[in-house]
Design an enzyme around this catalytic site. Structure first.
Site, PDB file in Angstrom:
ATOM      1  N   GLU A 190       0.833  -1.210   0.000  1.00 17.90           N
ATOM      2  CA  GLU A 190       0.000   0.000   0.000  1.00 17.90           C
ATOM      3  C   GLU A 190       0.865   1.257   0.000  1.00 17.90           C
ATOM      4  O   GLU A 190       1.049   1.898   1.035  1.00 17.90           O
ATOM      5  CB  GLU A 190      -0.953   0.012   1.206  1.00 17.90           C
ATOM      6  N   GLU A 282      -6.780  -7.069  -1.288  1.00 18.64           N
ATOM      7  CA  GLU A 282      -7.168  -6.880   0.109  1.00 18.64           C
ATOM      8  C   GLU A 282      -8.494  -6.127   0.172  1.00 18.64           C
ATOM      9  O   GLU A 282      -8.671  -5.121  -0.511  1.00 18.64           O
ATOM     10  CB  GLU A 282      -6.090  -6.079   0.850  1.00 18.64           C
TER      11      GLU A 282
END
Length: 365
Positions: A190, A282
Site C-alpha cells: 500500500e 485486500e
C-alpha cells in the site's frame, strides 16, 4: 492493511489389463476376475484425483491477457481467497489444520502470504521471515492453492525505502519457486504519500530483478494512496491508465473497506477494470482499519461487480486478531482450532467463507 499494533491513516486413471491365454479354465477364470487393489494404492489414486481438481491444477500457469487474469487455456478466471495477517504476529494461525480447512472446507483458490517489512517484520530478521514465506508457499502449493507473495510495505509509504530489501527478498523467492505455476508476486502492498511516478519507478526497477529468475509469474503492482488508484488522496485511475508501468504480465492492485469506502471507490474500481488488469488483493467488510461494524450490503455490491468483471479478490484476514475483520474468534489459533465449519468464526468470517465456497467455474476449453 493496518498492523496489529497501529491504525492505518486513511486510507489418469490407470487401467490394469490381464492378458488371457488358452492355458486352461483356471487361468481364464483368473483373467476374468477383477484385479485386487490395495488400500494404499486406492488411497494414492484418490489423492491424485483430488490434486487434479485443485484450482492450481485446473488452471495452471496464470498470465495477464488484456485486462483479465487468464489460465493456461487463455480463459479469464476469478480467484477468491484469504490473506494472512502479518506473519510476524500470526504464524500460529497458519498451521497444517488451518490451511487444510482453507483449501478443503472453504474451497479457497488463493492464499496471500503477508510478509510485513517493518513493524517487527522482515527488516528485523530477513532470514527468519524469508524462510517462513518459503514454508507457507510450499504448504499452500501442496494443497493446490495459488499463493500471492505479498511484500507488505506500509509505513513508510514510499516503496523506494525498501527497494534494496525487496530486490534481495524477491530474488530468493523467484529463484526457489519460479518454476512453480501457482504464484503471484505483490511487490508493494500500500504505497502512500508519494506520486504514481514514484511507485512506477520502483516497479520498473524491481520487476527486471524478478524476471531474471522468473519470466512467467504475474506481478501485482500497488497503486497510489493505499492501493486505491489514488482515490484516498484525491486522484483516480487516469494517472495509471495514462502512464502504465513499462512491463508485461502485470496487474494493478486495489484495496477497499466497504463500511468506509463507498460509491466513489466502487465506481473507480469499475472504470479501472475496464482499462487495466486489476486484482483486489485486500478488502474488508468493515471500516478502513478492518474493525467496527460489518457492511455486508455494500460489500455485496463490490463482490457482484468483481464477479461480473472477473476481478480476483482476497479478503483480510485469516487470523484471530481482536478486530472484526479477522475471521476467527480471539483465542482460536492459540487453541489450535477448530478450523472447519463456522463455530470458531466471527460474523465476517461466516459471511466471507460462504462467498469463497461458491467458487468460479474455471473454463478449460
Amino acid at each position: 492493511m493496518t498492523s496489529a499494533r497501529s491504525i492505518r491513516p486513511r486510507t489418469g486413471l490407470r487401467r490394469l489389463g490381464v492378458a488371457a491365454t488358452a492355458l486352461g479354465t483356471l487361468l481364464l477364470g483368473l483373467a476374468a476376475a477383477p484385479p485386487t487393489v490395495s488400500a494404499a494404492t486406492a488411497g494414492a489414486h484418490g489423492a491424485e484425483k483430488a490434486a487434479a481438481s485443485t484450482p492450481a491444477a485446473i488452471n495452471g500457469q496464470l498470465a495477464v491477457c488484456g485486462t483479465k487474469l487468464c489460465n493456461k487455456y487463455g480463459n479469464p478466471i476469478q480467484l477468491r481467497g484469504m490473506s494472512s495477517h502479518g506473519t510476524q504476529w500470526y504464524s500460529q494461525c497458519l498451521t497444517g489444520g488451518s490451511l487444510d480447512a482453507l483449501a478443503k472446507d472453504w474451497n479457497a483458490d488463493v492464499l496471500r502470504v503477508s510478509t510485513y517489512v517493518q513493524e517487527d517484520g522482515y527488516e528485523t530478521d530477513p532470514r527468519k521471515y524469508t524462510d517462513l514465506a518459503h514454508s507457507l508457499i510450499e504448504q499452500a502449493t501442496a494443497r493446490g492453492m495459488y499463493v500471492i507473495v505479498d511484500w507488505h510495505m506500509l509505513d513508510p509509504g514510499d516503496p523506494h525505502h525498501n527497494l534494496a530489501r525487496a530486490k534481495t527478498f524477491f530474488t530468493e523467492i523467484a529463484k526457489r519457486h519460479g518454476s512453480k505455476t501457482n504464484l503471484l508476486y505483490e511487490i508493494a502492498n500500500e504505497p502512500s504519500g508519494v506520486s504514481w511516478s514514484r511507485i512506477k519507478s520502483y516497479a520498473e526497477q524491481l520487476i527486471p530483478v524478478i524476471r531474471a529468475k522468473d519470466a512467467e509469474t504475474p506481478v501485482l503492482v500497488g497503486t497510489r494512496a493505499w492501493s486505491s488508484f489514488g482515490v484516498s488522496e484525491g486522484a483516480n485511475e487516469s494517472e495509471v491508465v495514462s502512464h502504465p508501468v513499462n512491463a508485461a504480465n502485470i496487474m494493478y492492485t486495489f484495496h477497499f473497506y466497504a463500511y468506509s469506502h463507498r460509491e466513489e471507490y466502487l465506481n473507480t474500481l469499475s472504470r479501472a477494470a475496464d482499462k487495466l488488469p486489476v486484482f483486489v488483493t485486500e478488502f474488508g467488510t468493515q471500516n478502513y482499519a478492518g474493525e467496527g461494524a460489518n457492511d455486508f450490503t455494500m460489500t455485496k455490491k463490490y463482490l457482484d461487480l468483481m464477479a461480473a468483471k472477473k476481478i480476483s479478490w482476497v479478503n483480510w484476514n485469516f487470523s484471530d486478531d481482536e478486530r472484526s475483520g479477522a475471521v476467527f474468534k480471539p483465542g482460536t489459533c492459540a487453541a489450535g482450532g477448530s478450523w472447519t465449519g463456522t463455530g470458531s468464526l466471527k460474523p465476517a468470517g461466516v459471511w466471507i467463507r460462504d462467498r469463497i465456497r461458491t467458487a468460479d467455474s474455471f473454463p478449460t476449453s
